[in-house]
Design a protein around this motif. Structure first.
Motif, PDB file in Angstrom:
ATOM      1  N   PHE A 194      39.696  25.955  30.207  1.00 19.58           N
ATOM      2  CA  PHE A 194      39.821  27.580  29.245  1.00 19.58           C
ATOM      3  C   PHE A 194      38.969  28.483  30.392  1.00 19.58           C
ATOM      4  N   ALA A 195      37.760  28.087  30.718  1.00 17.75           N
ATOM      5  CA  ALA A 195      37.237  29.116  31.552  1.00 17.75           C
ATOM      6  C   ALA A 195      37.827  29.419  32.650  1.00 17.75           C
ATOM      7  N   SER A 196      38.189  28.223  33.444  1.00 16.62           N
ATOM      8  CA  SER A 196      38.949  28.392  34.924  1.00 16.62           C
ATOM      9  C   SER A 196      40.122  29.401  34.573  1.00 16.62           C
ATOM     10  N   LEU A 197      41.128  29.098  33.383  1.00 17.59           N
ATOM     11  CA  LEU A 197      42.120  30.059  33.424  1.00 17.59           C
ATOM     12  C   LEU A 197      41.647  31.495  32.900  1.00 17.59           C
ATOM     13  N   LEU A 198      40.584  31.853  32.251  1.00 17.94           N
ATOM     14  CA  LEU A 198      40.037  33.064  32.073  1.00 17.94           C
ATOM     15  C   LEU A 198      40.011  34.160  33.272  1.00 17.94           C
ATOM     16  N   GLU A 202      43.516  36.572  35.976  1.00 21.64           N
ATOM     17  CA  GLU A 202      43.370  37.832  36.341  1.00 21.64           C
ATOM     18  C   GLU A 202      44.152  38.079  37.901  1.00 21.64           C
ATOM     19  N   LYS A 203      43.633  36.720  38.681  1.00 21.08           N
ATOM     20  CA  LYS A 203      44.216  36.827  39.899  1.00 21.08           C
ATOM     21  C   LYS A 203      45.918  36.614  39.900  1.00 21.08           C
ATOM     22  N   GLU A 204      46.430  35.902  39.105  1.00 23.94           N
ATOM     23  CA  GLU A 204      47.752  35.711  39.244  1.00 23.94           C
ATOM     24  C   GLU A 204      48.427  37.056  38.447  1.00 23.94           C
ATOM     25  N   LEU A 205      48.109  37.641  37.671  1.00 28.14           N
ATOM     26  CA  LEU A 205      48.468  38.814  37.053  1.00 28.14           C
ATOM     27  C   LEU A 205      48.287  40.188  37.738  1.00 28.14           C
ATOM     28  N   GLY A 206      47.545  39.868  38.617  1.00 31.03           N
ATOM     29  CA  GLY A 206      46.945  41.288  39.636  1.00 31.03           C
ATOM     30  C   GLY A 206      46.077  42.242  38.770  1.00 31.03           C
ATOM     31  N   SER A 207      45.752  41.787  37.932  1.00 37.89           N
ATOM     32  CA  SER A 207      44.573  42.528  36.859  1.00 37.89           C
ATOM     33  C   SER A 207      43.291  42.486  37.714  1.00 37.89           C
ATOM     34  N   ILE A 208      43.034  41.454  38.448  1.00 38.88           N
ATOM     35  CA  ILE A 208      41.490  41.287  39.246  1.00 38.88           C
ATOM     36  C   ILE A 208      41.395  42.593  40.099  1.00 38.88           C
ATOM     37  N   TYR A 209      42.302  43.143  40.372  1.00 42.21           N
ATOM     38  CA  TYR A 209      42.172  44.326  41.243  1.00 42.21           C
ATOM     39  C   TYR A 209      41.171  45.428  40.420  1.00 42.21           C
ATOM     40  N   ASN A 210      41.507  45.566  39.181  1.00 41.46           N
ATOM     41  CA  ASN A 210      40.910  46.464  38.289  1.00 41.46           C
ATOM     42  C   ASN A 210      39.512  46.062  38.039  1.00 41.46           C
ATOM     43  N   ILE A 211      39.181  44.549  38.363  1.00 40.82           N
ATOM     44  CA  ILE A 211      37.725  44.303  38.392  1.00 40.82           C
ATOM     45  C   ILE A 211      37.147  44.591  39.576  1.00 40.82           C
ATOM     46  N   TRP A 212      37.962  44.588  40.829  1.00 38.17           N
ATOM     47  CA  TRP A 212      37.395  44.790  42.030  1.00 38.17           C
ATOM     48  C   TRP A 212      37.006  46.162  42.216  1.00 38.17           C
ATOM     49  N   THR A 213      37.701  47.040  41.684  1.00 40.62           N
ATOM     50  CA  THR A 213      37.576  48.643  41.919  1.00 40.62           C
ATOM     51  C   THR A 213      36.678  49.189  40.678  1.00 40.62           C
ATOM     52  N   SER A 214      36.250  48.429  39.550  1.00 36.56           N
ATOM     53  CA  SER A 214      35.362  48.891  38.619  1.00 36.56           C
ATOM     54  C   SER A 214      34.100  48.748  39.126  1.00 36.56           C
ATOM     55  N   SER A 215      33.113  49.376  38.061  1.00 37.88           N
ATOM     56  CA  SER A 215      31.768  49.218  38.328  1.00 37.88           C
ATOM     57  C   SER A 215      31.104  48.100  37.869  1.00 37.88           C
ATOM     58  N   ILE A 216      31.783  47.082  37.182  1.00 37.19           N
ATOM     59  CA  ILE A 216      31.233  45.881  36.621  1.00 37.19           C
ATOM     60  C   ILE A 216      30.821  45.101  37.920  1.00 37.19           C
ATOM     61  N   SER A 217      29.428  44.283  37.590  1.00 38.14           N
ATOM     62  CA  SER A 217      29.170  43.485  38.677  1.00 38.14           C
ATOM     63  C   SER A 217      29.896  42.044  38.460  1.00 38.14           C
ATOM     64  N   LYS A 218      29.821  41.349  39.362  1.00 43.28           N
ATOM     65  CA  LYS A 218      30.249  40.062  39.547  1.00 43.28           C
ATOM     66  C   LYS A 218      29.690  39.311  38.624  1.00 43.28           C
ATOM     67  N   SER A 278      37.555  28.107  39.547  1.00 52.30           N
ATOM     68  CA  SER A 278      38.510  29.059  39.513  1.00 52.30           C
ATOM     69  C   SER A 278      38.411  29.978  40.855  1.00 52.30           C
ATOM     70  N   THR A 279      37.261  29.727  41.454  1.00 53.59           N
ATOM     71  CA  THR A 279      37.015  30.633  42.849  1.00 53.59           C
ATOM     72  C   THR A 279      37.599  29.860  43.951  1.00 53.59           C
ATOM     73  N   PHE A 280      38.214  28.858  43.617  1.00 53.08           N
ATOM     74  CA  PHE A 280      38.998  28.099  44.966  1.00 53.08           C
ATOM     75  C   PHE A 280      40.418  28.107  44.678  1.00 53.08           C
ATOM     76  N   VAL A 281      40.924  28.253  43.596  1.00 52.27           N
ATOM     77  CA  VAL A 281      42.398  28.249  43.326  1.00 52.27           C
ATOM     78  C   VAL A 281      42.769  29.751  42.829  1.00 52.27           C
ATOM     79  N   LYS A 282      44.223  30.208  42.712  1.00 54.55           N
ATOM     80  CA  LYS A 282      44.769  31.419  42.587  1.00 54.55           C
ATOM     81  C   LYS A 282      45.837  31.298  41.647  1.00 54.55           C
TER      82      LYS A 282
END
Length: 372
Positions: A194-198, A202-218, A278-282
């Motif tokens: 469950f944690a890995s899919l969360l 984001e990577k698979e749907l492309g919504s990870i770009y919103n995280i990359w460009t937001s002010s939230i830290s990793k 999740s940091t190793f797979v896409k």
């Protein structure tokens, strides 16, 4: 860390979980199914062995030893008498019985004359483990019969009165171990997936770009995602614990509060491992496959769940200590079977905390806030 930003991610994931029926089924139904499958299917107790008797002597003594087997209804199930040995062997070949007890002609006469007599046990050896256990049951019954025969002749003073008491798992039921130990498997596999899919979704749907460009830290992003997985998995823990106690009637001898604390830390470890994977797979498929393989092997093979760690080879013994499952299973055995021991509890908890800090630190290091 900004709690407001983490709260936003947390609420978003909860809302998505409410809308996604498939995710809800996987998160809540999968752990229940694993408990049922492992709880009933992994029970290694050898009981209710079907058997028949070929009594060629047909005397009081032969019937007496036959009743010793027939009345032992926990371990044996009597399927009737046969008239000849070939008939009993045919029943074994057709999987109708697993054991044939053969009492030869002259059995009682030899005993009364002080001569040694023998009976024959024919076991179905297709499954060696079951046949070995069945042979042990037969030896115990026969040895007890022999002692009773000597006692009737007033020579029982030549024997030692051996009385065995089993400590902890007094009823010697393997189901007590497999049913309680299923928490070891479920709380490692399901939260990790469950944690890995969360994160991977984001990577698979492309919504990870919103995280990359937001002010939230990793760190804020990872801990917010993990909080969702921990919350859902912790709710599952209470459901699964109730199932184990009610369905399998497993004894619990420890402290529920301390066991719950240890389970919470174990969930932290498994969710941190899922985030690390999740940091190793896409893709979500690769996340599920990789997490399942990585989690199942140590949970079942190197935890002591099926095979005691002490009976493994030196290499396997060392490998077992490199996984967090071994330490959580120590707490499970202590809580369900042995009773609570504070020193052992603290030692295992400290090691589990170390695994969590290790996994989550590597996850934060590997996670890239911006696309390279």
């Amino acid at each position: 860390m900004n709690i407001h930003k983490m709260k936003t991610i947390f609420i978003k994931e909860i809302k998505e979980l409410k809308r996604d029926k498939i995710s809800r089924i996987m998160v809540f139904l999968l752990p229940v199914v694993i408990v049922l499958v492992f709880g009933y299917g992994m029970a290694l107790d050898v009981e209710k062995i079907p058997f028949s008797i070929l009594d060629e002597d047909n005397t009081f003594t032969s019937r007496e030893i036959s009743y010793k087997f027939i009345n032992n209804d926990r371990y044996y199930t009597f399927k009737g008498y046969v008239k000849k040995q070939s008939e009993g062997i045919d029943l074994i070949d057709r999987n109708r019985i697993r054991m044939l007890l053969v009492i030869p002609n002259g059995f009682e006469k030899d005993l009364k004359n002080g001569r040694g007599s023998s009976i024959q046990i024919i076991e179905d050896g297709v499954f060696p483990y079951r046949a070995s256990i069945s042979k042990t049951y037969s030896n115990i019954i026969i040895n007890k019969f022999n002692i009773e025969q000597f006692e009737t002749k007033n020579i029982n003073d030549l024997f030692i009165d051996l009385r065995i008491r089993y400590w902890f798992n007094e009823e010697m039921r393997q189901k007590n171990v497999t049913a309680s130990g299923v928490l070891l498997v479920v709380l490692f596999i399901s939260p990790a997936i469950f944690a890995s899919l969360l994160i991977v979704k984001e990577k698979e749907l492309g919504s990870i770009y919103n995280i990359w460009t937001s002010s939230i830290s990793k760190k804020e992003f990872i801990f917010a995602k993990q909080a969702v997985a921990v919350l859902i998995s912790f709710l599952n823990y209470f459901i699964l614990f109730a199932m184990i106690m009610v369905l399998f009637k497993t004894p619990f001898k420890g402290s529920f509060v301390l066991f719950t604390i240890s389970s919470f830390i174990y969930i932290l470890v498994s969710t941190a491992l899922g985030i690390l994977i999740s940091t190793f797979v896409k893709t979500q498929v690769s996340a599920v496959v990789a997490t399942s393989i990585i989690c199942i092997i140590p949970s079942i093979l190197y935890s002591g769940y099926l095979t005691p760690i002490s009976s493994m080879t030196n290499e396997a013994f060392i490998v077992a200590h490199l996984f967090p499952n071994y330490y959580y299973f120590n707490i499970i055995k202590m809580s369900f079977l042995k009773g609570f021991n504070l020193n052992i509890f603290i030692k295992n908890i400290i090691i589990l905390i170390f695994f969590y800090l290790l996994f989550i630190s590597i996850s934060i290091t590997r996670f890239r806030k911006y696309q390279c």
